[in-house]
Write an enzyme that holds these catalytic residues in place. Structure first.
Site, PDB file in Angstrom:
ATOM      1  CE1 TYR A  50     -13.848   4.160  -9.270  1.00  0.00           C
ATOM      2  CE2 TYR A  50     -16.179   3.969  -9.765  1.00  0.00           C
ATOM      3  CZ  TYR A  50     -15.033   3.449  -9.202  1.00  0.00           C
ATOM      4  OH  TYR A  50     -15.066   2.235  -8.565  1.00  0.00           O
ATOM      5  CG  ASP A  82      -2.114   0.968   1.031  1.00  0.00           C
ATOM      6  OD1 ASP A  82      -3.134   0.534   0.463  1.00  0.00           O
ATOM      7  OD2 ASP A  82      -1.997   2.154   1.409  1.00  0.00           O
ATOM      8  CE  LYS A 122     -12.948   1.274 -11.319  1.00  0.00           C
ATOM      9  NZ  LYS A 122     -11.711   0.634 -10.841  1.00  0.00           N
TER      10      LYS A 122
HETATM   11  C1  AKB Z   1     -18.332   4.150  -5.902  1.00  0.00           C
HETATM   12  O1  AKB Z   1     -19.442   4.383  -5.414  1.00  0.00           O
HETATM   13  O2  AKB Z   1     -17.637   4.999  -6.461  1.00  0.00           O
HETATM   14  C2  AKB Z   1     -17.841   2.716  -5.856  1.00  0.00           C
HETATM   15  C3  AKB Z   1     -18.280   1.934  -7.047  1.00  0.00           C
HETATM   16  C4  AKB Z   1     -19.683   1.500  -7.171  1.00  0.00           C
HETATM   17  O3  AKB Z   1     -17.497   1.664  -7.901  1.00  0.00           O
HETATM   18  N1  AKB Z   1     -18.283   2.090  -4.650  1.00  0.00           N
END
Ligand code: AKB
Length: 318
Positions: free
Chosen positions: A140, A34, A144
């Site tokens: 995010y 980590d 992904k």
């Molecule tokens: C988030 O809420 O960002 C995470 C996910 C669902 O990837 N827990």
């Protein structure tokens, strides 16, 4: 016997996955790392401080411990990512690129989680299919989707054994999640036990897919043990377990704690993200290709969560 490296082992998934993998493959065969020192992980097996963005140190550790399987769990989550998108890209993609490159150079298998956050408002909302439109509106989610494509690219171009699941919100009672849209579904249990009330940041009727940690961990182990000849997909499998709204989880907790109260103060960022994500995923491909079958539902999970959190509270841990 596998020789495993976990990168980002101090977080919500890693802190529990490390213990499970050590119990299966032996303490000395599971190296936890980590960016920060983690005393509790060092107590049961090898541990090293590693910044996953430092490619040389990453390669050095993989070589030193003769690693053959990597779990890359480094990520800034959806809400915190929106506060600094450039940093989220740098960390999420930097850690992934280094993981892919190290896996290629040292011939390791690589697991990297994807998320329900890889989908967006243009994806089918209910029983979202495995292969469908993916136009996320968060950084995010952009990371992904890019990560899924890169994982498949490294598999077809270089033969790297990359595998991944799209995690729902993970509910757990050891390490708190940090900065996600689904965090409310963890916080609600802690607040119910500690204060008997919870202020929910997401509207009462917004459905999201969720999963209890034991099922999430089993998915990691099961997918990495799966027969590669059966895998039609790789990056990344829909997995599903339960789907509920804030109102539904509130009512479930109230069955155990009748005095529990919940009100709402909507957080616009969380609300917008939650509304852009699917209500529920179709996990048929994971079931067919590697035998995915969750064991936990909302009622059983709630009983277990409350029992554990009440015990931790009584011991003064939380
Ligand atoms: C988030 O809420 O960002 C995470 C996910 C669902 O990837 N827990």
């Amino acid at each position: 016997m596998k020789r495993i490296l976990i990168v980002g082992a101090g977080g919500q998934i890693g802190s529990e996955l490390t213990m499970l993998l050590r119990s299966i493959y032996g303490n000395t065969n599971v190296v936890a790392t980590d960016v920060r020192e983690c005393k509790f992980l060092r107590e049961t097996g090898p541990f090293a401080v590693l910044n996953a963005l430092d490619a040389n140190s990453y390669g050095y550790i993989v070589n030193k411990y003769k690693v053959d399987t990597i779990f890359n769990l480094v990520a800034l989550l959806s809400v915190v990512g929106e506060k600094d998108p450039q940093l989220a890209w740098k960390i999420n993609m930097g850690a992934l690129m280094n993981s892919l490159e190290v896996a290629r150079q040292y011939e390791c298998a690589l697991f990297t989680p994807s998320s329900i956050g890889a989908f967006g408002a243009t994806s089918p909302k209910d029983k979202t299919p495995q292969d469908t439109i993916m136009q996320p509106t968060t950084i995010y989610g952009v990371c992904k989707v890019t990560g899924e494509l890169l994982g498949n690219y490294y598999y077809t171009k270089y033969g790297v054994d990359t595998r991944s699941v799209r995690f729902p919100g993970i509910i757990s009672n050891v390490t708190l999640p940090g900065g996600g849209t689904t965090d409310y579904a963890v916080e609600i249990y802690y607040e119910a036990v500690k204060h008997g009330r919870f202020t929910c940041p997401i509207s009462s009727d917004v459905y999201m897919d969720m999963i209890y940690m034991p099922d999430a961990l089993n998915a990691c182990v099961q997918l990495m043990e799966a027969d590669p000849s059966k895998l039609i997909h790789r990056n990344s499998f829909n997995i599903a377990s339960m789907s509920f709204t804030p109102d539904i989880i509130y009512r479930e907790i109230k069955k155990h704690l009748p005095g529990f109260k919940m009100d709402y103060k909507i957080d616009p960022t969380k609300e917008a993200i939650a509304r852009s994500w699917p209500n529920s995923l179709d996990d048929t491909c994971a079931r067919d290709e590697w035998g995915w079958a969750p064991k936990w539902n909302l009622a059983d999970m709630t009983t277990d969560m409350l029992k554990i959190i009440v015990e931790r509270h009584a011991r003064g841990e939380i």
